[in-house]
Design an enzyme around this catalytic site. Structure first.
Site, PDB file in Angstrom:
ATOM      1  N   TRP B  19     -19.047  28.680   8.691  1.00 53.35           N
ATOM      2  CA  TRP B  19     -19.951  29.134   9.762  1.00 53.35           C
ATOM      3  C   TRP B  19     -21.389  28.672   9.513  1.00 53.35           C
ATOM      4  O   TRP B  19     -22.272  29.036  10.256  1.00 53.35           O
ATOM      5  CB  TRP B  19     -19.897  30.660   9.828  1.00 53.35           C
TER       6      TRP B  19
HETATM    7  C1  LIG Z   1     -24.928  35.221  15.720  1.00 52.62           C
HETATM    8  C2  LIG Z   1     -24.971  36.700  16.028  1.00 52.62           C
HETATM    9  C3  LIG Z   1     -26.156  37.285  16.381  1.00 52.62           C
HETATM   10  C4  LIG Z   1     -26.221  38.642  16.633  1.00 52.62           C
HETATM   11  N1  LIG Z   1     -27.430  39.158  16.922  1.00 52.62           N
HETATM   12  C5  LIG Z   1     -27.595  40.494  16.950  1.00 52.62           C
HETATM   13  C6  LIG Z   1     -28.917  41.035  17.011  1.00 52.62           C
HETATM   14  O1  LIG Z   1     -29.915  40.309  17.081  1.00 52.62           O
HETATM   15  N2  LIG Z   1     -29.053  42.388  16.971  1.00 52.62           N
HETATM   16  C7  LIG Z   1     -27.979  43.216  16.871  1.00 52.62           C
HETATM   17  O2  LIG Z   1     -28.183  44.432  16.811  1.00 52.62           O
HETATM   18  N3  LIG Z   1     -26.705  42.733  16.841  1.00 52.62           N
HETATM   19  C8  LIG Z   1     -26.492  41.385  16.868  1.00 52.62           C
HETATM   20  N4  LIG Z   1     -25.216  40.858  16.772  1.00 52.62           N
HETATM   21  C9  LIG Z   1     -24.052  41.763  16.921  1.00 52.62           C
HETATM   22  C10 LIG Z   1     -23.616  42.502  15.660  1.00 52.62           C
HETATM   23  O3  LIG Z   1     -23.546  41.619  14.603  1.00 52.62           O
HETATM   24  C11 LIG Z   1     -22.240  43.158  15.906  1.00 52.62           C
HETATM   25  O4  LIG Z   1     -22.342  43.987  17.030  1.00 52.62           O
HETATM   26  C12 LIG Z   1     -21.723  44.003  14.748  1.00 52.62           C
HETATM   27  O5  LIG Z   1     -21.718  43.286  13.539  1.00 52.62           O
HETATM   28  C13 LIG Z   1     -20.316  44.532  15.032  1.00 52.62           C
HETATM   29  O6  LIG Z   1     -19.912  45.343  13.976  1.00 52.62           O
HETATM   30  P1  LIG Z   1     -18.376  45.490  13.553  1.00 52.62           P
HETATM   31  O7  LIG Z   1     -18.333  46.396  12.378  1.00 52.62           O
HETATM   32  O8  LIG Z   1     -17.562  45.822  14.726  1.00 52.62           O
HETATM   33  O9  LIG Z   1     -17.926  44.009  13.096  1.00 52.62           O
HETATM   34  P2  LIG Z   1     -18.374  43.189  11.809  1.00 52.62           P
HETATM   35  O10 LIG Z   1     -19.737  43.574  11.379  1.00 52.62           O
HETATM   36  O11 LIG Z   1     -18.135  41.771  12.114  1.00 52.62           O
HETATM   37  O12 LIG Z   1     -17.365  43.659  10.672  1.00 52.62           O
HETATM   38  C14 LIG Z   1     -15.973  43.413  10.707  1.00 52.62           C
HETATM   39  C15 LIG Z   1     -15.478  43.372   9.276  1.00 52.62           C
HETATM   40  O13 LIG Z   1     -14.067  43.453   9.210  1.00 52.62           O
HETATM   41  C16 LIG Z   1     -13.578  42.556   8.232  1.00 52.62           C
HETATM   42  N5  LIG Z   1     -12.171  42.249   8.569  1.00 52.62           N
HETATM   43  C17 LIG Z   1     -11.727  41.609   9.675  1.00 52.62           C
HETATM   44  N6  LIG Z   1     -10.385  41.559   9.670  1.00 52.62           N
HETATM   45  C18 LIG Z   1      -9.973  42.188   8.544  1.00 52.62           C
HETATM   46  C19 LIG Z   1      -8.686  42.442   7.988  1.00 52.62           C
HETATM   47  N7  LIG Z   1      -7.584  42.068   8.625  1.00 52.62           N
HETATM   48  N8  LIG Z   1      -8.623  43.084   6.816  1.00 52.62           N
HETATM   49  C20 LIG Z   1      -9.759  43.479   6.162  1.00 52.62           C
HETATM   50  N9  LIG Z   1     -10.994  43.260   6.643  1.00 52.62           N
HETATM   51  C21 LIG Z   1     -11.097  42.621   7.833  1.00 52.62           C
HETATM   52  C22 LIG Z   1     -14.505  41.382   8.359  1.00 52.62           C
HETATM   53  O14 LIG Z   1     -14.463  40.553   7.237  1.00 52.62           O
HETATM   54  C23 LIG Z   1     -15.841  42.082   8.559  1.00 52.62           C
HETATM   55  O15 LIG Z   1     -16.466  42.391   7.349  1.00 52.62           O
HETATM   56  C24 LIG Z   1     -25.077  39.467  16.556  1.00 52.62           C
HETATM   57  C25 LIG Z   1     -23.857  38.871  16.210  1.00 52.62           C
HETATM   58  C26 LIG Z   1     -23.797  37.508  15.953  1.00 52.62           C
HETATM   59  C27 LIG Z   1     -22.485  36.878  15.586  1.00 52.62           C
HETATM   60  S1  SF4 Z   2     -20.271  31.289   2.648  1.00 52.20           S
HETATM   61 FE1  SF4 Z   2     -20.779  29.092   2.579  1.00 52.20          FE
HETATM   62  S2  SF4 Z   2     -18.806  28.026   2.855  1.00 52.20           S
HETATM   63 FE2  SF4 Z   2     -18.517  30.144   3.514  1.00 52.20          FE
HETATM   64  S3  SF4 Z   2     -18.910  30.132   5.750  1.00 52.20           S
HETATM   65 FE3  SF4 Z   2     -20.826  30.666   4.737  1.00 52.20          FE
HETATM   66  S4  SF4 Z   2     -21.904  28.690   4.493  1.00 52.20           S
HETATM   67 FE4  SF4 Z   2     -19.733  28.236   4.887  1.00 52.20          FE
END
Ligand SMILES: Cc1cc2nc3c(=O)[nH]c(=O)nc-3n(C[C@H](O)[C@H](O)[C@H](O)COP(=O)(O)OP(=O)(O)OC[C@H]3O[C@@H](n4cnc5c(N)ncnc54)[C@H](O)[C@@H]3O)c2cc1C
Ligand code: SF4
Ligand code: SF4
Lengths: 614, 129
Positions: B19
């Site tokens: 990523w």
């Molecule tokens: C580029 C980007 C910019 C953003 N900008 C903003 C911003 O400016 N402000 C803001 O407030 N929000 C922002 N967001 C949104 C925010 O990041 C999300 O709303 C938030 O992280 C969602 O939380 P979550 O816990 O649902 O998912 P996540 O934080 O993604 O957590 C999911 C977790 O589950 C784990 N997982 C998945 N599948 C499995 C499995 N099968 N077994 C075990 N573990 C697993 C993953 O590894 C991960 O750690 C942004 C998101 C992105 C991608």
């Molecule tokens: S930790 Fe490093 S190799 Fe893994 S997704 Fe992020 S930049 Fe890519």
């Protein structure tokens, strides 16, 4: 086969099992400990919670903060905003619940050490927009993870959860989960009284813009692999609004977000010839959505529509006019730091292509669709609402409990509540954590009963792709073409192609219809059968294999929901060409699905939308 | 990132699922990991490098364009010492009524308003808005 014998089975018993240690998982872990002082609280994560999830890179803004202490906004205002943005359809009970608690979460983040920007004149948090506040958030996730680590009895990193376990004595009750360690291959059986799914949204179910080395440069994280949906779906939980995929307007190739640019830097868009194109598409939008076009702020999907139509009309590329704003050195710094803090890949693209936004207006484009529950869309599990005011039809158990007893969720996992973002996801995790503690306390001494046959069968199933590869590999000399297996990447690319062409991806201009969806389901059915022949060379590929399983199941849900809703509710996200208009008379409702594991059939139904706020 | 056991060096095992999140870059204490933009769309000759200094509480960025131009930025990353967050178990235990109330941990104090807002169920209505 020796492959199986080397692997240990590890049993982990807990009261509360949190699956996924991202924003919502950390919130759930923290809050569970606050209320459940003597409980065993386990958080399991497929990466390492220090940097896992969508916030791995950090963030530059917290997008959901009321500011009730300064009377900036009230929870009601946020419900109105989210409802408007989602064209009328949100679970207002759940949204209000997050909004009323979210400020306490943000104040904790600041106390823990997250650097907040402040308005030099007022001393309040620096607003980026009405709901967003600006932060120096490079270490947002490590800070939040520290709080969760302090709270958990144990954190298990590097374990991918593949399936939930059901109780053998009580129908429709969860009893734990299974998964495997992606580094040493040990099999894990987690037995738990309550399970909180916090596994993030779904990228890579539609074909992304870049398909070579750069296919990982999607907007939502490539490791958001739909487990949040597949795990509850397999357990028979009801899902909602799975058709409501999101398409984002982003800076080209790096997928850099545009929020800070529009809201704080006051940049604006124009077509290739320097024209403001949005007003041109007002009438065409009005024909599709009627009065919704006049709502303020203009819903996110409708803004996409204008950009898409302008590009189709041959007046692309669309550009963000940055040259003016970037003359101000403060704004220039904010513009760059915004990406360094959360989408570093955009800075890489600009550096590589000599794009300095002070001198060049960078291109924008629309992303491939994603499935998520925490951003400007609300796909996810159907959950019970807060006990103090949720309508009876939305209340069958504990807050944020799904339609399976003991199974909770938060963040991207829970449907119907858009615009939670990072802070709202953490907050929803807290809400689910407290409810799960109450559930566990009410259960008393009753222990979850897992069946040995169930987890032994799953153990064979989970490691099968390693065996399939080892056996099948002997049939070929070299390379990746085998008659008896496909690799996870092959399956992923087939999935992305099906979804793209039949279910409304980029190459179809986000457009689909019933014949396309029907054909898409046939092809998804064959893909599902082929998943039994996935070959995994090593444990890393085994993880990819199970991520693919989860993505395929979520994609099937998306396709069934898209077929069921015979209207175009969110033009700019997707279009049903055979039902080209918004249809409030028939579709001012939620769509619900339930998957039957035995028959492989999906049941669809409608659920009412209650408006709690005027 | 994985370590090659022969050369004992790290390498990216799957660039097409990377990523560019820089988590590995920031985590390496030797600053041994560099990134190059994806071949699909990033011309060569650029670099974006990070120096994350936990003790100082900052991250510094150096951006080099293909044509040699440079930009530098520094941001704070944390305002408190690492490891200083209190476990929720270190706060006074909640009383039994609090379990069935709607307040979450540290509320209402942490909200910085007098009390948690609530709705009255009588206001619910179904239909269009
Ligand atoms: C580029 C980007 C910019 C953003 N900008 C903003 C911003 O400016 N402000 C803001 O407030 N929000 C922002 N967001 C949104 C925010 O990041 C999300 O709303 C938030 O992280 C969602 O939380 P979550 O816990 O649902 O998912 P996540 O934080 O993604 O957590 C999911 C977790 O589950 C784990 N997982 C998945 N599948 C499995 C499995 N099968 N077994 C075990 N573990 C697993 C993953 O590894 C991960 O750690 C942004 C998101 C992105 C991608
Ligand atoms: S930790 Fe490093 S190799 Fe893994 S997704 Fe992020 S930049 Fe890519
Ligand atoms: S020096 Fe850096 S790249 Fe090498 S093994 Fe250690 S952390 Fe990894």
């Amino acid at each position: 086969m020796g492959l199986f014998n080397r692997r240990k089975t590890v049993f982990v018993d807990s009261d509360i099992l949190v699956i996924g240690g991202g924003m919502s998982g950390c919130g759930a872990t923290y809050e569970s400990r606050y209320w459940g002082r003597d409980l065993k609280i386990v958080c399991v994560e497929k990466a390492n919670i220090e940097r896992s999830g969508a916030v791995a890179q950090g963030l530059y803004a917290i997008n959901c903060y009321m500011g009730m202490q300064w009377n900036e906004n009230q929870p009601e205002d946020h419900v109105r905003y989210a409802r408007n943005d989602l064209m009328g359809l949100v679970r207002e009970d759940l949204g209000y619940d997050i909004a009323r608690h979210v400020d306490s979460t943000v104040h904790k983040f600041e106390e823990w050490g997250l650097p907040m920007m402040r308005d030099p004149k007022t001393g309040r948090y620096q607003r980026e927009g009405k709901w967003q506040i600006m932060i120096h958030g490079e270490s947002y996730k490590p800070i939040v993870a520290e709080a969760a680590r302090k709270a958990a009895t144990e954190v298990y990193n590097r374990i991918m959860v593949t399936h939930l376990l059901m109780d053998k004595t009580k129908a429709n009750r969860v009893a734990g989960a299974v998964g495997f360690n992606v580094r040493n291959g040990n099999f894990y059986v987690f037995r738990a009284k309550a399970v909180i799914v916090c596994a993030g949204g779904a990228s890579h179910i539609f074909k992304p813009r870049a398909v070579g080395e750069g296919m990982g440069r999607t907007w939502y994280a490539p490791w958001s692999s739909a487990s949040a949906y597949a795990l509850p779906i397999l357990a028979g939980a009801k899902m909602t609004q799975m058709e409501n995929r999101i398409v984002l307007t982003r800076f080209k190739d790096g997928y850099g977000p545009v929020g800070a640019y529009f809201l704080h830097l006051k940049t604006y868009t124009q077509n290739a010839y320097g024209e403001d194109y949005e007003p041109k598409w007002y009438e065409s939008l009005k024909a599709i959505v009627g009065d919704y076009v006049d709502r303020h702020p203009v819903p996110t999907c409708l803004r996409n529509h204008a950009l898409l139509e302008e590009v189709k009309a041959g007046r692309g590329p669309i550009r963000m006019v940055t040259k003016e704003a970037f003359q101000d050195p403060h704004k220039e710094t904010v513009g760059w730091e915004n990406f360094l803090g959360m989408t570093i890949g955009q800075a890489v693209v600009w550096a590589s292509q000599n794009i300095d936004p002070k001198h060049v207006n960078p291109e924008l484009t629309t992303s491939e669709p994603y499935v998520m529950g925490s951003h400007a869309t609300c796909s996810g599990a159907w959950a019970s609402g807060p006990s103090d005011y949720a309508p009876a039809e939305y209340q069958w158990g504990y807050n944020r409990m799904m339609t399976v007893a003991g199974l909770f969720g938060a963040g991207d996992t829970i449907g119907g509540t858009a615009h939670k973002f990072s802070s709202g996801s953490f907050t929803e995790g807290r809400i689910a954590g407290k409810a799960a503690v109450n559930y566990v306390n009410d259960l008393g001494r009753e222990q979850p009963q897992v069946s040995e046959t169930e987890y032994e069968d799953l153990r064979k199933l989970v490691f099968q792709p390693l065996e399939t590869y080892e056996v099948g590999r002997n049939e070929i000399v070299a390379g990746t073409v085998s008659p008896s297996y496909i690799l996870p990447i092959h399956g992923l690319q087939r999935l992305e192609k099906i979804m793209d062409e039949y279910v409304g991806g980029i190459s179809a201009h986000y457009t689909t219809n019933e014949p396309l969806l029907t054909r898409g389901l046939e092809l998804l059915g064959m893909l599902k059968e082929d998943l039994a022949f996935l070959g995994a060379e090593d444990l890393h590929q085994l993880q990819r294999a199970w991520e693919l399983h989860h993505r395929v199941l979520a994609s099937e849900a998306v396709t069934h929901h898209t077929m069921f809703r015979t209207e175009t509710r969110w033009p700019g996200y997707y279009y049903r060409a055979d039902h080209a208009k918004l249809d409030d008379a028939n579709w001012h409702c939620f769509t619900l699905s339930r998957y039957d594991l035995q028959s492989g059939k999906w049941e669809m139904e409608k659920a009412p939308v209650y408006h709690i706020i005027d | 990132m994985h370590i090659d056991t022969t050369y004992r060096r790290a390498y990216n095992i799957e660039p097409n699922m990377c990523w560019e999140c820089y988590s590995c870059v920031k985590a390496c204490p030797q600053n041994a990991i560099d990134a190059r933009g994806y071949a699909d769309f990033a011309p060569l000759g650029h670099s974006v490098r990070a120096l994350r200094e936990e003790a100082k509480g900052t991250i510094s960025w150096k951006i080099k364009f293909r044509d040699g131009r440079e930009k530098n930025f520094v941001s704070p990353i944390r305002t408190t010492p690492w490891g200083s967050i209190k476990s929720p178990a270190e706060y006074a235990a909640p009383n039994s009524e609090a379990f069935k109330a709607q307040e979450l941990a540290h509320e209402p104090e942490a909200l910085k308003i007098e009390r948690l807002p609530a709705l009255t169920p009588g206001k619910l209505k179904q239909g269009l808005i």
